[in-house]
Design a protein around this motif. Sequence first.
Motif, short mmCIF file in Angstrom:
data_model
loop_
_atom_site.label_atom_id
_atom_site.label_comp_id
_atom_site.label_asym_id
_atom_site.label_seq_id
_atom_site.Cartn_x
_atom_site.Cartn_y
_atom_site.Cartn_z
N GLN A 108 0.84 -1.24 0.14
CA GLN A 108 -0.03 -0.06 0.15
C GLN A 108 0.89 1.29 0.07
O GLN A 108 0.76 2.27 -0.78
CB GLN A 108 -0.96 0.18 1.36
N GLN A 109 1.89 1.46 0.78
CA GLN A 109 2.67 2.46 0.97
C GLN A 109 3.55 2.57 -0.31
O GLN A 109 3.81 3.81 -0.73
CB GLN A 109 3.71 2.03 2.17
N LEU A 110 4.08 1.47 -0.81
CA LEU A 110 4.56 1.87 -2.23
C LEU A 110 4.07 2.31 -3.18
O LEU A 110 4.31 2.97 -4.13
CB LEU A 110 5.42 0.48 -2.54
N ILE A 111 2.66 1.81 -3.56
CA ILE A 111 1.72 2.18 -4.41
C ILE A 111 1.51 3.72 -4.50
O ILE A 111 1.63 4.42 -5.24
CB ILE A 111 0.43 1.51 -4.36
N ILE A 112 1.37 4.26 -3.22
CA ILE A 112 1.01 5.51 -2.76
C ILE A 112 2.14 6.37 -3.03
O ILE A 112 2.28 7.65 -3.80
CB ILE A 112 0.54 5.82 -1.55
N ALA A 154 -7.69 -1.94 -0.08
CA ALA A 154 -7.82 -1.28 -1.40
C ALA A 154 -8.45 -0.10 -1.18
O ALA A 154 -8.10 0.84 -1.89
CB ALA A 154 -8.62 -2.21 -2.20
N LEU A 155 -9.27 0.13 -0.11
CA LEU A 155 -9.83 1.16 0.03
C LEU A 155 -8.94 2.49 0.24
O LEU A 155 -9.12 3.60 -0.22
CB LEU A 155 -10.81 1.05 1.33
N TRP A 156 -8.28 2.08 1.12
CA TRP A 156 -7.19 3.28 1.74
C TRP A 156 -6.08 3.49 0.80
O TRP A 156 -5.41 4.55 0.78
CB TRP A 156 -6.53 2.86 3.08
N THR A 157 -5.72 2.55 -0.06
CA THR A 157 -4.69 2.97 -1.30
C THR A 157 -5.46 3.67 -2.13
O THR A 157 -4.71 4.65 -2.60
CB THR A 157 -4.37 1.43 -1.80
N LEU A 158 -6.63 3.50 -2.43
CA LEU A 158 -7.35 4.51 -3.22
C LEU A 158 -7.29 5.87 -2.66
O LEU A 158 -7.22 6.79 -3.38
CB LEU A 158 -8.63 4.00 -3.68
N GLU A 159 -7.54 6.08 -1.40
CA GLU A 159 -7.62 7.36 -0.88
C GLU A 159 -6.31 7.95 -0.79
O GLU A 159 -6.12 9.34 -1.05
CB GLU A 159 -8.22 6.94 0.80
N GLY A 160 -5.25 7.03 -0.41
CA GLY A 160 -3.87 7.61 -0.60
C GLY A 160 -3.41 8.24 -2.05
O GLY A 160 -2.68 9.11 -2.13
N LEU A 161 -4.10 7.56 -3.10
CA LEU A 161 -3.68 8.00 -4.39
C LEU A 161 -4.61 9.06 -4.92
O LEU A 161 -4.49 9.55 -5.90
CB LEU A 161 -3.95 6.87 -5.46
N GLN A 162 -5.76 9.41 -3.92
CA GLN A 162 -6.84 10.49 -4.05
C GLN A 162 -7.78 10.26 -5.37
O GLN A 162 -7.96 11.03 -6.30
CB GLN A 162 -5.91 11.79 -4.54
N GLN A 163 -7.63 8.61 -5.42
CA GLN A 163 -8.54 8.05 -6.62
C GLN A 163 -9.95 7.60 -5.84
O GLN A 163 -10.71 7.24 -6.53
CB GLN A 163 -7.79 7.01 -7.21
N LEU A 164 -10.22 7.97 -4.50
CA LEU A 164 -11.33 7.24 -3.98
C LEU A 164 -12.38 8.13 -4.42
O LEU A 164 -12.34 9.31 -4.25
CB LEU A 164 -10.99 7.25 -2.22
N THR A 165 -13.75 7.70 -4.69
CA THR A 165 -14.64 8.37 -5.22
C THR A 165 -15.90 8.16 -4.14
O THR A 165 -15.97 6.84 -3.20
CB THR A 165 -15.26 8.17 -6.44
N ILE A 166 -16.97 9.06 -4.06
CA ILE A 166 -18.16 8.85 -3.21
C ILE A 166 -19.10 7.34 -3.76
O ILE A 166 -19.57 6.62 -2.90
CB ILE A 166 -19.16 9.94 -3.40
N GLU A 167 -18.66 7.12 -4.99
CA GLU A 167 -19.24 5.87 -5.55
C GLU A 167 -18.71 4.62 -4.92
O GLU A 167 -19.48 3.68 -4.39
CB GLU A 167 -19.48 5.98 -6.98
N ASP A 168 -17.26 4.60 -4.82
CA ASP A 168 -16.82 3.66 -4.00
C ASP A 168 -17.43 3.62 -2.59
O ASP A 168 -17.53 2.30 -2.33
CB ASP A 168 -15.14 4.07 -4.07
#
Length: 764
Positions: free
Chosen positions: A453-457, A484-498
């Motif tokens: 997770q950290q490396l992806i971010i 997966a949820l927090w990795t998306l958040e760290g990438l600023q790719q998380l959405t309200i739909e998620d």
Amino acid sequence: MQRIHYFITTTLSIALFACGQGEQHKNRNSRQQDSLAMREQFATSPTLDANTAISHMKYDQGLEVQLVAAEPMVVAPVAMTFDERGRMWVVEMTGFMPDTVGTGEDKPDGKIVILEDTTGDGVMDKRTVFLDSLVLPRAVCLIENGVLVATPPQLWFIENNNDKPGKRTLVDDQYAAGGNVEHQPNGLLRAMDNWIYNAKSDRRYRKAGNKWLKETTHFRGQWGITQDNQGRVYYNNNSENLLGDYFPPGLGGANPQQQNAAGFDERIVPDNRTYPIHPTPGVNRGYMKGTLDDSLRLVNFTAACGPLIYRGNLLPATYQGNAFVAEPSANLIKRNILSDSSYVVKGVQAYQGKEFLASTDERFRPVDLKTGPDGALYIADMYRGILQHKTYITGYLKNEVKMRSLTQPLNCGRIYRVVPAGKQAAKPAVPNSPAALTEQLKSPNGAQRDKAQQLIIDQQLVALAPALRDLLVNGHDPVIQTHALWTLEGLQQLTIEDINGVWKASDAALKIQALAALPAVLNGSNINAATVALDSLSDNPYLAPVVAYLLPVVTKLDKANGSKLENKMIKAYAPNRYVAAALVNNATNREAALLKQVIAWNPDTTLVLRRQLEAVLKNAENKAFAKKMEELRKTLPRGYKIFNTVCQTCHGKHGEGIASMAPPLNESNWVNGNKKAFISIVLYGLTGPVEVHGKLYKAPEINGDMPGIGGSDEFNDADIAQLLTFLRSAWKNKADKVSAADIQQVRKQFNGRQKPFTAAELSN
């Protein structure tokens, strides 16, 4: 023979005197005879080589302890972490307590070193000094292209240029301001929610591009911090086995007047009993009745640190999710078994009468525990004789150090790993592609999932968002879905739909994760739909506390709907201590108005929400003494400084006490009362229950012992007098001054005393 006779005679006289018995040898009881036999048997404390030290350990059947590194490869390790290549980054606190008075402790001889196994045999054979000339460094954290390093009082981010330090950025110049080495922030846990949390601190940090964010959070712990598979954090203080949070760590902390919010800093394992396998007289209060048992073994934790929630896959499955806690004073590591009931986490010791790992070597000092990338449990062993800092060291312990020559050597240190017997921990493959990192998020080893997770971010692999979204929807494992949820958040790719998708799923724990992540995606365009969903989710008592913690961000975007949701939750959950704490968190600067509203709705004086609001209002009133405190700082500078370096670490910055640590000083009957009694407490300490403000404080609600500072070489009588005068004048306190002559008079009356007072003694 003459030396042993002197040792026995001296020890006996000290034990008799310290226990206040005052009678001669004719009154020895069988316990003292047994103690003498034990002391003679363990009259010396030899320095053992690392492999011999392992032979002095007892540990769970079916396991094996392996040596990873020893001096000179590593010296005085106090914290460690792993990079993506499996290398260890180790903090060396070489300068800690060179002798019983801390001579030269401020020398810049601490280091951050990289240890590497280049041959694949599991033993570190390459040492690279990344950073040196540090004064008492305490923590390290790897992030992006650099390293966070905590050296008091600063927190630095240092770029890594091929294992050499590059550009330095000052993240916080007050990271570890005040306090002493035992009571300063540490940990730097890079948690699942992508923030960096600390022990002995109420701050969290996050790197956002080229900027560093700093936010207030709940105050937590003393030395060491860890997380479980839900991202909840755990910690302890020196006498508490395990403390922790029931809810995600980023919730709350918005109301600066609120203390002790329910659901945070909870006592997870209330049993603090320890089971050393040899006599441990070399603890700071070994002379006190109840500190040691009849065989001179430590009864309860006195130096708990380095907690670890084991999330690896190498040890047997029964160890998964267990909490391990180091107790270096007793040369052991405790194992606790945790369980969830609703959102409440509770734990029990895994064994009665034994430990997960214990040693007969007095110099074995486990201070940090980690799950390795190979799934093994790693132990940082500071390996030295003196463990207690000079601020609190007693004359008794100084004598113990002298008798068994515990000062030297200072150049030792070991790192071990615990693995299944006969099994060599396999070094995992280094992920060499984005696809490999995505796959690593599914690893059965939590350390590997965290690192992926950290490396992806860190590498901003936004192209992985579709694959991460697929994991979130189709992962079929809440642990993997949480990453997966927090990795998306760290990438600023998380959405309200998620997040909406997660709320419609069945797993309640995963819904809490989506609630905690909601502030990252909430905005003016989706706030209306979000409040409708939150209104529905608040009907679930399991989710209600977390929904209530979202009220500040909801109200900021939609005041009307936020107020409506708050009012609904007040009427539904006012008796619930966890939801009430979240509602108080949302009431910053309007506590009085909310209290009036609550009383108009329900005048019950015992209502939980009402009582919490009243406590916050009292705390706010006590903090309104800034001008007075500034004057005291100028007129009593030494007293002010000692308060900030010694007292406030347990009693709080505003003298209101800290849960699990110490009772209030503000308006305390002891601070404002009899001058002689107060001096006696500060010089010699206080043990056992104590009544303050008509409330009886006792362990485990607070630390059962307050150490005295009368034996410290740091403070003279004039210093202590100024401290006491400061305390008797601070906040709402209004008592007369204390002079150096007053201090000297009490010293004279109790000349030679070592043991702390009880409240009953001082009340007579």
